[in-house]
Design an enzyme around this catalytic site. Structure first.
Site, PDB file in Angstrom:
ATOM      1  N   ASN A   1     -32.749-102.335 -27.125  1.00  0.00           N
ATOM      2  CA  ASN A   1     -32.056-101.735 -28.231  1.00  0.00           C
ATOM      3  C   ASN A   1     -32.574-102.528 -29.536  1.00  0.00           C
ATOM      4  O   ASN A   1     -32.506-103.728 -29.717  1.00  0.00           O
ATOM      5  CB  ASN A   1     -30.361-102.399 -28.006  1.00  0.00           C
ATOM      6  CG  ASN A   1     -29.762-102.121 -29.358  1.00  0.00           C
ATOM      7  OD1 ASN A   1     -30.233-101.220 -30.151  1.00  0.00           O
ATOM      8  ND2 ASN A   1     -28.387-102.462 -29.350  1.00  0.00           N
ATOM      9  N   TRP A   2     -33.400-101.664 -30.096  1.00  0.00           N
ATOM     10  CA  TRP A   2     -34.214-102.234 -31.401  1.00  0.00           C
ATOM     11  C   TRP A   2     -33.139-102.392 -32.523  1.00  0.00           C
ATOM     12  O   TRP A   2     -33.536-103.038 -33.448  1.00  0.00           O
ATOM     13  CB  TRP A   2     -35.282-101.364 -31.577  1.00  0.00           C
ATOM     14  CG  TRP A   2     -36.346-101.381 -30.643  1.00  0.00           C
ATOM     15  CD1 TRP A   2     -36.315-102.077 -29.471  1.00  0.00           C
ATOM     16  CD2 TRP A   2     -37.705-100.598 -30.639  1.00  0.00           C
ATOM     17  NE1 TRP A   2     -37.665-101.769 -28.629  1.00  0.00           N
ATOM     18  CE2 TRP A   2     -38.258-100.886 -29.642  1.00  0.00           C
ATOM     19  CE3 TRP A   2     -38.057 -99.672 -31.703  1.00  0.00           C
ATOM     20  CZ2 TRP A   2     -39.564-100.302 -29.282  1.00  0.00           C
ATOM     21  CZ3 TRP A   2     -39.307 -98.878 -31.074  1.00  0.00           C
ATOM     22  CH2 TRP A   2     -40.042 -99.408 -30.219  1.00  0.00           C
ATOM     23  N   LYS A   3     -31.919-101.802 -32.510  1.00  0.00           N
ATOM     24  CA  LYS A   3     -30.890-102.036 -33.555  1.00  0.00           C
ATOM     25  C   LYS A   3     -31.503-101.462 -34.893  1.00  0.00           C
ATOM     26  O   LYS A   3     -32.455-100.621 -34.927  1.00  0.00           O
ATOM     27  CB  LYS A   3     -30.388-103.379 -33.556  1.00  0.00           C
ATOM     28  CG  LYS A   3     -29.827-103.761 -32.192  1.00  0.00           C
ATOM     29  CD  LYS A   3     -29.123-105.059 -32.307  1.00  0.00           C
ATOM     30  CE  LYS A   3     -28.716-105.654 -30.930  1.00  0.00           C
ATOM     31  NZ  LYS A   3     -27.760-106.867 -30.845  1.00  0.00           N
TER      32      LYS A   3
ATOM     33  N   HIS B   1     -21.133 -99.752 -28.966  1.00  0.00           N
ATOM     34  CA  HIS B   1     -21.864-101.163 -28.833  1.00  0.00           C
ATOM     35  C   HIS B   1     -20.920-102.078 -29.958  1.00  0.00           C
ATOM     36  O   HIS B   1     -20.236-101.455 -30.765  1.00  0.00           O
ATOM     37  CB  HIS B   1     -23.221-101.129 -29.700  1.00  0.00           C
ATOM     38  CG  HIS B   1     -23.953-102.347 -29.585  1.00  0.00           C
ATOM     39  ND1 HIS B   1     -23.793-103.342 -30.680  1.00  0.00           N
ATOM     40  CD2 HIS B   1     -24.861-102.747 -28.823  1.00  0.00           C
ATOM     41  CE1 HIS B   1     -24.512-104.374 -30.098  1.00  0.00           C
ATOM     42  NE2 HIS B   1     -25.255-104.101 -28.992  1.00  0.00           N
TER      43      HIS B   1
ATOM     44  N   GLU C   1     -21.514-104.020 -32.149  1.00  0.00           N
ATOM     45  CA  GLU C   1     -21.943-103.791 -33.942  1.00  0.00           C
ATOM     46  C   GLU C   1     -21.253-102.604 -34.430  1.00  0.00           C
ATOM     47  O   GLU C   1     -21.119-102.649 -35.579  1.00  0.00           O
ATOM     48  CB  GLU C   1     -23.371-104.101 -33.906  1.00  0.00           C
ATOM     49  CG  GLU C   1     -23.748-105.678 -33.473  1.00  0.00           C
ATOM     50  CD  GLU C   1     -25.175-105.464 -33.123  1.00  0.00           C
ATOM     51  OE1 GLU C   1     -25.997-104.760 -33.331  1.00  0.00           O
ATOM     52  OE2 GLU C   1     -25.444-106.608 -32.449  1.00  0.00           O
TER      53      GLU C   1
ATOM     54  N   GLU D   1     -21.535-106.580 -22.579  1.00  0.00           N
ATOM     55  CA  GLU D   1     -21.846-107.253 -23.259  1.00  0.00           C
ATOM     56  C   GLU D   1     -21.098-108.273 -24.171  1.00  0.00           C
ATOM     57  O   GLU D   1     -20.259-107.922 -25.009  1.00  0.00           O
ATOM     58  CB  GLU D   1     -22.661-106.393 -24.642  1.00  0.00           C
ATOM     59  CG  GLU D   1     -23.641-105.588 -23.882  1.00  0.00           C
ATOM     60  CD  GLU D   1     -24.705-105.267 -25.217  1.00  0.00           C
ATOM     61  OE1 GLU D   1     -26.164-105.680 -25.052  1.00  0.00           O
ATOM     62  OE2 GLU D   1     -24.176-104.985 -26.372  1.00  0.00           O
TER      63      GLU D   1
ATOM     64  N   GLY E   1     -27.037-112.010 -29.548  1.00  0.00           N
ATOM     65  CA  GLY E   1     -27.701-112.746 -30.671  1.00  0.00           C
ATOM     66  C   GLY E   1     -27.552-113.939 -31.154  1.00  0.00           C
ATOM     67  O   GLY E   1     -27.826-114.640 -31.929  1.00  0.00           O
TER      68      GLY E   1
ATOM     69  N   SER F   1     -28.204-111.918 -25.526  1.00  0.00           N
ATOM     70  CA  SER F   1     -29.114-113.083 -25.125  1.00  0.00           C
ATOM     71  C   SER F   1     -29.939-113.238 -23.920  1.00  0.00           C
ATOM     72  O   SER F   1     -30.350-114.095 -23.220  1.00  0.00           O
ATOM     73  CB  SER F   1     -28.459-114.391 -25.426  1.00  0.00           C
ATOM     74  OG  SER F   1     -27.982-114.620 -26.803  1.00  0.00           O
TER      75      SER F   1
ATOM     76  N   GLY G   1     -31.407-106.985 -26.893  1.00  0.00           N
ATOM     77  CA  GLY G   1     -31.905-106.820 -28.234  1.00  0.00           C
ATOM     78  C   GLY G   1     -32.815-107.668 -28.608  1.00  0.00           C
ATOM     79  O   GLY G   1     -34.133-107.102 -28.622  1.00  0.00           O
ATOM     80  N   GLY G   2     -32.585-108.887 -29.297  1.00  0.00           N
ATOM     81  CA  GLY G   2     -33.906-109.504 -29.816  1.00  0.00           C
ATOM     82  C   GLY G   2     -34.985-109.844 -28.930  1.00  0.00           C
ATOM     83  O   GLY G   2     -36.340-109.485 -29.608  1.00  0.00           O
TER      84      GLY G   2
END
Ligand code: 13P
Length: 253
Positions: free
Chosen positions: A12-14, A98, A100, A170, A176, A215, A236-237
């Protein structure tokens, strides 16, 4: 993991990556994959980079994913993207609900339900995200919250096969933050999710993949995915650099 479920590692590159950066990262991931890979791999770039990434993934087994979709088919909905548009752009998956989206864009379990239905209608596979906040965990409400997200989110879904749906657990406090859930903490919730799925989807529950997100790194991915009900990762990251993302894919075997 049960042998019938194939691991899915989804990036997930967001809200990251210009076109040039997106192309380069997709190319690096593609080149870095070894032949005979056990896991399925998906990339979810921002909407602006879908076409460019689709080009990089052409004639490969890598899957393209959207990060969100609206529930309407078309119309006066400025800024929105329909499930059909994502399908047209080459997507196989779409992330729905998600945390976010819930936190910054006002999404609720009810809007998640509408979106899931719309996505399924065009034959895309949703990756539906659920998870508790830190406050809910500290109050001992984790399973109640996740159960509610499932019940409302998957309401009136009709019969589904295990291939039509992916879930992602999640925990919001792990996203994150570098605070990964321990494999035991995650497995407890994943097992609970699977037991609720058995009630909601019956036999298909054994085939539905439940990803862990929050994470995930090359260092913790293998122990998380060794748990019975953890069928892959939503990253993610660590998906923003090919080396760490490929490390997580390697951890899936
Ligand atoms: P991080 O891997 O950066 O914690 O993000 C997880 C996530 O939200 C994936 O959807």
């Amino acid at each position: 993991m049960m042998s019938t479920r194939r691991y899915l590692i989804a990036a997930n590159w967001k809200m990251h990556k210009t076109l040039e950066e997106a192309r380069a990262l997709a190319r690096e991931v593609r080149r870095g994959l070894t032949w005979g890979l056990k896991a399925e791999v998906a990339l979810a770039p921002p909407f602006t980079a879908l076409a460019a990434v689709a080009g990089e993934l052409a004639d490969s087994d890598l899957r393209l994913a959207g990060q969100d979709a609206f529930w309407e088919r078309q119309g006066a909905y400025t800024g929105a993207i329909s499930p059909m548009m994502l399908k047209d752009a080459g997507c196989h998956y779409v992330i729905i609900g998600h945390s976010e989206r819930r936190q910054y864009f006002g999404e609720t379990d009810h809007t998640v339900n509408r979106k899931l239905k719309a996505v399924l209608e065009v034959g895309l596979c949703p990756i539906c995200c659920i998870g508790e906040s830190l406050e809910e965990r500290e109050k001992g409400q984790t399973l109640a919250r996740v159960g509610q997200q499932l019940e409302v989110g998957l309401a009136e879904m009709g019969s589904l096969t295990g291939e039509q749906l992916v879930l992602a657990y999640e925990p919001v406090w792990a996203i994150g933050t570098g605070l990964t859930a321990t494999p035991q903490q995650a497995q407890e919730v994943h097992a609970f999710i699977r037991s609720r799925l058995r009630e909601l989807l019956h036999a298909a529950a054994e085939e539905v993949r439940i990803l862990y997100g929050g994470s995930v790194t090359p260092d913790n991915a293998a122990t998380l995915m060794a748990e019975t009900d953890i069928d892959g990762a939503l990253v993610g990251g660590a998906s923003l650099k090919s080396a760490s993302f490929l490390g997580i894919i390697t951890a899936a075997g």
